[in-house]
Design an enzyme around this catalytic site. Structure first.
Site, mmCIF file in Angstrom:
data_model
loop_
_atom_site.group_PDB
_atom_site.id
_atom_site.type_symbol
_atom_site.label_atom_id
_atom_site.label_comp_id
_atom_site.label_asym_id
_atom_site.label_seq_id
_atom_site.Cartn_x
_atom_site.Cartn_y
_atom_site.Cartn_z
ATOM 1 N N GLU A 107 1.177 -1.453 0.008
ATOM 2 C CA GLU A 107 0.048 0.102 0.139
ATOM 3 C C GLU A 107 0.706 0.769 -0.211
ATOM 4 O OE1 GLU A 107 -1.343 0.964 4.775
ATOM 5 O OE2 GLU A 107 -2.667 -1.044 3.094
ATOM 6 N N ARG A 129 -10.576 -7.152 19.457
ATOM 7 C CA ARG A 129 -10.686 -7.505 21.105
ATOM 8 C C ARG A 129 -10.052 -5.969 21.643
ATOM 9 N NH1 ARG A 129 -4.796 -5.498 21.147
ATOM 10 N NH2 ARG A 129 -3.171 -5.836 19.394
#
Length: 664
Positions: free
Chosen positions: A200, A292
């Site tokens: 990217e 999480r």
């Protein structure tokens, strides 16, 4: 709500969950490895079950053993903490299949985010801004090279699976691409078991801003505002704060809305973090969703006044979110730093060993300590070397920074080396104070945060010597009081001599350099000589670790501690560490000869052997690469010469100071 839960983790996060459960009246079950038999989470839980050997693969990564411990102990749910199995969809699925509740998102949501490539495509389809790049399945080196050239440089190579800054490389030209690709793939395969990468466009001097999100099983998804984590070293967060000093109200609202959209796109339930990269122009792009609880969640808790672990438990138990989006409070400013057993002067090499002394600031309305160790515990080689998280809170950012500096000054760690002094310099650096730091600043300017090699200033040096003499006098008086003749003149440590004034001498070691000071006087009144200068000291007192005195008429107050031969003073801005050495000892002659050996700096696994026996190498040439404590370490030749012997092979596990190669 649950009656009993098992915590499938260790260290400070396990202790953190235990605290919330105790407040809610929930019993806790800890699990532990051979290395953690005496760990704090084991001592604090209501009960604890042994699950295997010291290495994570033998214990905390054994999902089956953890589930069996939960069932045998009668636990109804499993809290995964962070790290280890916390983002493992197979484990979450196995927990549910065992009739237990996984306190986190569903396995399907995790799988959607388990691949950075798939996650990017999913977010793009949902309308969340993403960085231009390549996420295709064709992973041939030739295709990746072509795609990189098409995207343009600089670009980022990222492991498609995993996180924590592993498997990431910045490439600035086409010629550098292939070597970086190979290194990234190797690191990704070692850390995550898969070597797929994505490419990217690299955003220059970006900010790293993440949004805390929460969803429940009733279809509600909200965000709890942002945390800025732009202070990073090698993609590892060093300082986190909330709110971000960079965001405008409009940008905050836009990023919050995008984060909620991202969470809804994967049917997210429980706590999660949507991470964004933000350009200097305010343009933001999706990076990933951490499925999480985050290490830095305390800063969000302090600015909202909410307990995110309690929210996790309630949502996992089927309850709706306690608040709506408009009810989320925002008060003051919070900052978190992590105290690590590591040596910043040796490239932040992780350390291990017994914490002979661990003094941290007392918790208060402005200071929070999250730790999984206490004084006397051991920082083991098998896990992350974090000692504690230090989190501060105050009405605004300047006051929070002042709290942070004050709290760091109160920290005193003896045993393995720590990053306390590095964090103190960080908290005073203009890039942090002025909130201009970007994710690459530390790596570009690490020398600005290095310890000064200059000799200590006279003021702190004399103060340290005075603290030592006061301590010596107090110890002598205490011994005299306990003796058969407490009034004896020989029990006074004032250096008095018949016919002339007493002269007391002290030798100190600072960064290998010997320093000598001499003084006349006692009882807080001294005439100190050092390097041809005389300093008059009056009214010196040492009480409860605080030294107050007048130096040439200038009143000062400093922190001072003496631990065996270790002497430390802190003037409120920086600390000075010294070692008391014998005043009279023979001096060694000459310098040390060049070393012919390449040693393992710490226990680890050999990843690569770059040189062969009989090969001629240059000084500083890479000879081996080892992996230890989640990082690769390059071991280089100490001098030019010919390799006489290679004593390790790829895959070997080696101990600290093991000789891995020998030069002729």
């Amino acid at each position: 709500m649950f009656d009993k839960i098992l915590i499938a983790n260790r260290g400070e996060i396990a202790c953190r969950v235990i605290r919330t459960c105790r407040r809610l009246g929930i019993r806790t079950v800890a699990v532990y490895s051979d290395a953690d038999a005496d760990a704090q989470h084991v001592r604090q839980a209501d009960e604890a079950w042994h699950i295997g050997g010291a290495r994570p693969q033998e214990s905390y990564l054994r999902g089956g053993a953890i589930i069996e411990a939960a069932r045998a102990s009668g636990a109804q749910a499993i809290h995964p903490g962070y790290g280890f199995l916390s983002e493992n969809a197979d484990f979450a699925e196995a927990v549910e299949a065992a009739g237990l509740v996984f306190i986190g998102p569903k396995a399907a949501s995790m799988r959607k985010m388990g691949s950075k490539a798939g996650a990017k495509q999913l977010m793009q389809a949902a309308g969340v801004p993403v960085v231009p790049g390549y996420t295709g399945e064709d992973q041939s080196p030739e295709r990746l090279q072509r795609e990189a050239d098409a995207i343009g440089y600089p670009l980022m190579i990222k492991a498609a699976h995993g996180g924590g800054g592993k498997g990431m490389r910045i490439v600035r030209s086409s010629a550098e691409f292939m070597a970086n690709l190979e290194s990234c793939q190797r690191e990704a395969a070692g850390a995550f078991g898969r070597d797929r990468v994505l490419l990217e466009r690299y955003v220059e001097r970006p900010r790293h801003i993440e949004i805390q999100v929460f969803g429940d099983s009733h279809g509600h998804v909200i965000h709890l505002n942002e945390r800025e984590c732009s202070a990073q070293r090698r993609y590892q967060k060093v300082l986190e704060e909330s709110p971000s000093p960079f965001l405008t109200p409009e940008l905050r609202a836009a990023m919050g809305e995008a984060a909620v959209t991202a969470a809804r796109a994967i049917d997210y339930v429980n706590a999660g973090t949507v991470e964004f990269i933000v350009g200097q122009d305010g343009a933001f792009y999706f990076m990933e969703i951490n499925t999480r609880l985050q290490v830095e969640h305390p800063v969000t808790e302090l600015v909202t006044g909410l307990d995110l672990v309690e929210w996790q438990l309630r949502v996992a138990a089927g309850e709706a979110l306690p608040l709506t989006q408009t009810q989320i409070p925002q008060r003051g400013h919070a900052i978190e730093v992590r105290l690590y057993a590591e040596d910043p002067e040796a490239g932040f090499l992780p350390g291990s060993g017994r914490l002979e002394r661990l003094r941290l600031p007392a918790p208060s309305a402005h200071v929070r300590i999250d730790s999984g160790v206490v004084e006397g515990d051991t920082v083991t080689i098998f896990y992350d070397p974090m000692i504690a998280k230090l989190i501060v809170h105050d009405a605004d950012r300047p006051r929070a920074l002042a709290r942070l500096r004050e709290a760091l000054a109160e920290c005193d760690i003896v045993g393995p080396k720590s990053n306390v002094e590095f964090l103190e310099r960080l908290a005073r650096h203009p890039a942090v104070v002025d909130a201009t730091i970007d994710t690459g600043y530390l790596d570009r300017h690490l020398d600005e945060f290095a310890a000064s090699a200059a000799a200590p200033d006279d003021e702190r040096l004399v103060a340290a010597a005075v603290a030592y003499w006061l301590h010596e006098e107090a110890s002598t008086r205490a011994c005299a009081r306990a003796s058969a003749d407490p009034t004896s003149p020989w029990a006074i440590a004032d250096g008095w001599r018949l016919g002339h004034g007493g002269r007391r001498s002290l030798a100190l070691l600072h960064r290998g350099e010997r320093i000598e000071l001499h003084a006349h006087g006692s009882g807080g009144e001294y005439r100190v000589e050092h390097a041809g200068r005389i300093v008059e000291v009056h009214g010196a007192r040492l009480r409860d670790g605080t030294l107050s005195l007048r130096l040439d008429g200038h009143a000062r107050s400093l922190r001072a501690t003496l631990d065996g031969t270790r002497l430390t003073v802190h003037d409120g801005s920086a600390r000075l560490r010294l070692e008391v050495v014998p005043m009279y000892q023979p001096r060694t002659q000459g310098g040390a000869s060049q070393d012919n050996r390449v040693l393992a700096p710490m226990p680890g696994r050999v990843v690569l052997v770059r040189a062969a026996e009989n090969e001629q190498v240059a000084a500083g040439q890479e000879v081996l690469v080892i992996e230890a404590m989640k990082m690769e370490l390059s071991l280089k030749a100490p001098r030019a010469g010919r390799i006489a012997e290679i004593r390790a092979r790829p895959g070997d596990f080696v101990e600290a100071d093991a000789v891995l190669a020998v030069l002729e």
